[in-house]
Design a protein around this motif. Structure first.
Motif, PDB file in Angstrom:
ATOM      1  N   VAL A  58      84.979  65.634  53.319  1.00  0.00           N
ATOM      2  CA  VAL A  58      85.340  65.534  54.682  1.00  0.00           C
ATOM      3  C   VAL A  58      84.803  66.823  55.528  1.00  0.00           C
ATOM      4  O   VAL A  58      85.708  67.927  55.682  1.00  0.00           O
ATOM      5  CB  VAL A  58      86.561  65.305  54.937  1.00  0.00           C
ATOM      6  N   ALA A  59      83.572  66.988  56.026  1.00  0.00           N
ATOM      7  CA  ALA A  59      82.876  68.235  56.186  1.00  0.00           C
ATOM      8  C   ALA A  59      81.865  67.886  57.240  1.00  0.00           C
ATOM      9  O   ALA A  59      81.218  66.930  56.896  1.00  0.00           O
ATOM     10  CB  ALA A  59      82.481  68.997  55.115  1.00  0.00           C
ATOM     11  N   TYR A  60      81.879  68.883  58.323  1.00  0.00           N
ATOM     12  CA  TYR A  60      80.938  68.486  59.347  1.00  0.00           C
ATOM     13  C   TYR A  60      79.788  69.523  59.605  1.00  0.00           C
ATOM     14  O   TYR A  60      78.919  69.083  60.421  1.00  0.00           O
ATOM     15  CB  TYR A  60      81.774  68.153  60.727  1.00  0.00           C
ATOM     16  N   SER A  61      79.950  70.566  59.058  1.00  0.00           N
ATOM     17  CA  SER A  61      79.019  71.634  59.236  1.00  0.00           C
ATOM     18  C   SER A  61      77.949  71.388  57.861  1.00  0.00           C
ATOM     19  O   SER A  61      78.311  71.088  56.867  1.00  0.00           O
ATOM     20  CB  SER A  61      79.338  73.165  59.296  1.00  0.00           C
ATOM     21  N   THR A  83      80.112  64.131  54.200  1.00  0.00           N
ATOM     22  CA  THR A  83      79.360  65.210  54.904  1.00  0.00           C
ATOM     23  C   THR A  83      78.553  64.513  56.072  1.00  0.00           C
ATOM     24  O   THR A  83      78.018  63.295  55.957  1.00  0.00           O
ATOM     25  CB  THR A  83      78.501  65.875  54.013  1.00  0.00           C
ATOM     26  N   MET A  84      78.355  65.131  57.015  1.00  0.00           N
ATOM     27  CA  MET A  84      77.176  65.004  58.077  1.00  0.00           C
ATOM     28  C   MET A  84      75.863  64.942  57.397  1.00  0.00           C
ATOM     29  O   MET A  84      75.890  65.859  56.523  1.00  0.00           O
ATOM     30  CB  MET A  84      77.180  65.730  59.360  1.00  0.00           C
ATOM     31  N   TYR A  85      75.083  64.046  57.903  1.00  0.00           N
ATOM     32  CA  TYR A  85      73.792  64.242  57.129  1.00  0.00           C
ATOM     33  C   TYR A  85      72.838  65.710  57.487  1.00  0.00           C
ATOM     34  O   TYR A  85      72.931  65.798  58.612  1.00  0.00           O
ATOM     35  CB  TYR A  85      72.727  63.075  57.432  1.00  0.00           C
ATOM     36  N   GLU A 106      79.612  59.791  64.952  1.00  0.00           N
ATOM     37  CA  GLU A 106      80.394  60.913  65.482  1.00  0.00           C
ATOM     38  C   GLU A 106      81.514  61.099  64.663  1.00  0.00           C
ATOM     39  O   GLU A 106      82.486  60.351  64.938  1.00  0.00           O
ATOM     40  CB  GLU A 106      80.415  61.016  67.134  1.00  0.00           C
ATOM     41  N   VAL A 107      81.613  61.918  63.591  1.00  0.00           N
ATOM     42  CA  VAL A 107      83.078  61.871  62.822  1.00  0.00           C
ATOM     43  C   VAL A 107      83.681  63.262  63.229  1.00  0.00           C
ATOM     44  O   VAL A 107      83.016  64.244  63.168  1.00  0.00           O
ATOM     45  CB  VAL A 107      82.681  61.780  61.494  1.00  0.00           C
ATOM     46  N   ARG A 108      85.017  63.208  63.374  1.00  0.00           N
ATOM     47  CA  ARG A 108      85.844  64.533  63.716  1.00  0.00           C
ATOM     48  C   ARG A 108      87.124  64.304  62.973  1.00  0.00           C
ATOM     49  O   ARG A 108      87.563  63.242  62.678  1.00  0.00           O
ATOM     50  CB  ARG A 108      85.884  64.728  65.210  1.00  0.00           C
ATOM     51  N   GLU A 115      83.574  57.812  66.107  1.00  0.00           N
ATOM     52  CA  GLU A 115      83.199  57.423  67.375  1.00  0.00           C
ATOM     53  C   GLU A 115      81.499  57.221  67.395  1.00  0.00           C
ATOM     54  O   GLU A 115      80.926  57.507  66.547  1.00  0.00           O
ATOM     55  CB  GLU A 115      83.563  58.379  68.295  1.00  0.00           C
ATOM     56  N   GLY A 116      81.054  56.566  68.444  1.00  0.00           N
ATOM     57  CA  GLY A 116      79.550  56.199  68.702  1.00  0.00           C
ATOM     58  C   GLY A 116      79.218  54.875  69.027  1.00  0.00           C
ATOM     59  O   GLY A 116      80.302  54.028  68.679  1.00  0.00           O
TER      60      GLY A 116
END
Length: 214
Positions: A58-61, A83-85, A106-108, A115-116
């Motif tokens: 669960v990471a976004y960077s 992870t975001m791609y 859009e994950v947060r 979202e999205g």
């Protein structure tokens, strides 16, 4: 998934040991909740028991995602979920034979919220698959809109493996997934909340048996 609220449960090793003979062949947990050495020990145990393993990050960077990918490699995981791609993460996984299933949309936050639009997620999914990702991690039941409708649109349109991850916590949702037929789905917190019975191993077997019924 040996997780609760998107964190690995502290007694994950003991839970797996008690459930290792259940019907589930895919096992995993999150990148946070237990120390790295314990993660390695547990994944090794899962492999010794013939399981396919997944680390969901669960990471976004990009930096956090790469750290999670390195952890998956060090633990010998079969799949990196979440992870975001990023191209760098995809290349890292491909070079090491790890199947990569990134988030779409859009994950947060943690626990994650999605979202999205379905259209944007479908476009993302197709692009990631074209670049060599194994599949996608769809947080359909964490969606701020109609999760069932989103799952249906994405699974039907994406030409590759879709894992519906998170908040599969009722037989109604199992029925939706049976009808839809995604590549896979995950259950974590629902087992610890006893949504499908009392004993965790018995719940796993109950869900597996339910999904195999016509």
């Amino acid at each position: 998934m040996l997780t609760y609220n998107d964190m690995t449960v502290p007694n994950a090793y003991d839970v797996f040991r008690a459930c290792r003979h259940s019907a589930a062949t895919y096992w995993g947990f999150k990148e946070k909740g237990i120390p790295p050495d314990e993660m390695k020990r547990l994944f090794a145990y899962m492999h010794d028991e013939g399981k396919t393993t997944a680390l969901e990050v669960v990471a976004y960077s990009e930096e956090e995602g790469l750290h999670g990918a390195r952890t998956a490699a060090e633990c010998g995981c079969d799949l990196l979920m979440g992870t975001m791609y990023f191209d760098s993460i995809n290349s890292f996984c491909r070079e090491r034979g790890i199947r990569y299933c990134p988030f779409v949309g859009e994950v947060r936050d943690r626990p994650s919220v999605l979202e999205g639009t379905a259209e944007s997620m479908i476009e993302q999914s197709k692009r990631y698959l074209e670049k060599g990702a194994y599949g996608i991690d769809l947080l359909g039941y964490r969606y701020t809109g109609d999760g069932a409708a989103l799952n249906r649109q994405v699974v039907q349109a994406v030409p590759g493996p879709v894992c519906v991850a998170g908040s599969v916590d009722s037989y109604r949702r199992l029925d939706e997934l049976k009808e839809l037929g995604p590549w896979s789905f995950t259950i974590g917190s629902a087992f610890f909340d006893h949504r499908f019975g009392d004993d965790i191993a018995a719940q796993i077997d109950a869900v597996c048996a339910y999904m195999e019924r016509p």
